[in-house]
Design a protein around this motif. Sequence first.
Motif, PDB file in Angstrom:
ATOM      1  N   SER A  99      16.511  69.721  42.053  1.00 51.42           N
ATOM      2  CA  SER A  99      15.059  69.812  42.116  1.00 51.42           C
ATOM      3  C   SER A  99      14.379  69.505  40.791  1.00 51.42           C
ATOM      4  O   SER A  99      13.184  69.306  40.756  1.00 51.42           O
ATOM      5  CB  SER A  99      14.648  71.203  42.578  1.00 51.42           C
ATOM      6  N   HIS A 100      15.102  69.443  39.692  1.00 53.44           N
ATOM      7  CA  HIS A 100      14.448  69.271  38.400  1.00 53.44           C
ATOM      8  C   HIS A 100      14.433  67.828  37.924  1.00 53.44           C
ATOM      9  O   HIS A 100      14.378  67.566  36.733  1.00 53.44           O
ATOM     10  CB  HIS A 100      15.126  70.162  37.353  1.00 53.44           C
ATOM     11  N   ASN A 101      14.522  66.913  38.850  1.00 52.51           N
ATOM     12  CA  ASN A 101      14.553  65.515  38.465  1.00 52.51           C
ATOM     13  C   ASN A 101      13.269  64.802  38.858  1.00 52.51           C
ATOM     14  O   ASN A 101      12.851  64.864  40.011  1.00 52.51           O
ATOM     15  CB  ASN A 101      15.739  64.818  39.146  1.00 52.51           C
ATOM     16  N   GLU A 102      12.674  64.123  37.891  1.00 56.04           N
ATOM     17  CA  GLU A 102      11.477  63.364  38.211  1.00 56.04           C
ATOM     18  C   GLU A 102      11.875  62.165  39.066  1.00 56.04           C
ATOM     19  O   GLU A 102      13.015  61.686  39.010  1.00 56.04           O
ATOM     20  CB  GLU A 102      10.781  62.888  36.944  1.00 56.04           C
ATOM     21  N   GLN A 103      10.907  61.715  39.853  1.00 55.20           N
ATOM     22  CA  GLN A 103      11.173  60.577  40.712  1.00 55.20           C
ATOM     23  C   GLN A 103      10.439  59.353  40.174  1.00 55.20           C
ATOM     24  O   GLN A 103       9.298  59.432  39.731  1.00 55.20           O
ATOM     25  CB  GLN A 103      10.748  60.891  42.143  1.00 55.20           C
ATOM     26  N   PHE A 104      11.124  58.228  40.229  1.00 54.35           N
ATOM     27  CA  PHE A 104      10.574  56.959  39.793  1.00 54.35           C
ATOM     28  C   PHE A 104      10.278  56.125  41.039  1.00 54.35           C
ATOM     29  O   PHE A 104      11.187  55.870  41.831  1.00 54.35           O
ATOM     30  CB  PHE A 104      11.583  56.221  38.901  1.00 54.35           C
ATOM     31  N   PHE A 105       9.040  55.721  41.169  1.00 53.79           N
ATOM     32  CA  PHE A 105       8.619  55.011  42.365  1.00 53.79           C
ATOM     33  C   PHE A 105       8.613  53.503  42.153  1.00 53.79           C
ATOM     34  O   PHE A 105       8.308  53.009  41.063  1.00 53.79           O
ATOM     35  CB  PHE A 105       7.208  55.457  42.783  1.00 53.79           C
ATOM     36  N   GLY A 106       8.923  52.793  43.226  1.00 56.04           N
ATOM     37  CA  GLY A 106       8.757  51.349  43.239  1.00 56.04           C
ATOM     38  C   GLY A 106       7.302  50.985  43.448  1.00 56.04           C
ATOM     39  O   GLY A 106       6.466  51.866  43.679  1.00 56.04           O
ATOM     40  N   PRO A 107       6.975  49.703  43.409  1.00 56.01           N
ATOM     41  CA  PRO A 107       5.583  49.245  43.507  1.00 56.01           C
ATOM     42  C   PRO A 107       4.992  49.371  44.901  1.00 56.01           C
ATOM     43  O   PRO A 107       3.790  49.242  45.069  1.00 56.01           O
ATOM     44  CB  PRO A 107       5.652  47.777  43.076  1.00 56.01           C
TER      45      PRO A 107
END
Lengths: 114, 112
Positions: A99-107
């Motif tokens: 749960s402590h991981n940031e998420q990186f979003f695609g475009p």
Amino acid sequence: DTAVSQTPKYLVTQMGNDKSIKCEQNLGHDTMYWYKQDSKKFLKIMFSYNNKELIINETVPNRFSPKSPDKAHLNLHINSLELGDSAVYFCASSQARGSHNEQFFGPGTRLTVL
Amino acid sequence: GQQVMQIPQYQHVQEGEDFTTYCNSSTTLSNIQWYKQRPGGHPVFLIQLVKSGEVKKQKRLTFQFGEAKKNSSLHITATQTTDVGTYFCAGHATDSWGKLQFGAGTQVVVTP
């Protein structure tokens, strides 16, 4: 260098067609996600894979089928497209499933069903 | 199930003014994350709060996590046109194993 990439960026298609959206991340992350963002900007998780294993499968019509050939790729296939499927679909990745991981979003992929 | 609510849904701000957006969860959260989505863009991670009562600052942005770990706020001072976008809070329930529940977002419009 694009961290999380999606293709296509735009997708316009007729009702009843089948289409796929592809996602790739070059961050070395273990976990990938598909989100749907509707016209009111509400972000809803659809699926998540951790190292090619399905770990989150929300209440999504079974016309939607994710596939992860390896941990860097997560594709989304949609059968028999409906008007209500029109939305922006975002792929995302995180280092791990915790749960402590940031998420990186695609475009994002803007899907329009006519 | 867990629900994350965010208010206001829309915020019109005069450049230079301050504003706050609030986030409330129906269940206790293990952490809360904030994301910003510019118009036509994708959500971008801003910050994560983990501890009860935690306060973090990023320049003009101040983030708080409530003592009960069920609410959070984002306060922006001296709003600039670059602050335009939708701000999402997103929380993990204590047993969610990576499932991030997003609030509906606050769409911010800044008028010069």
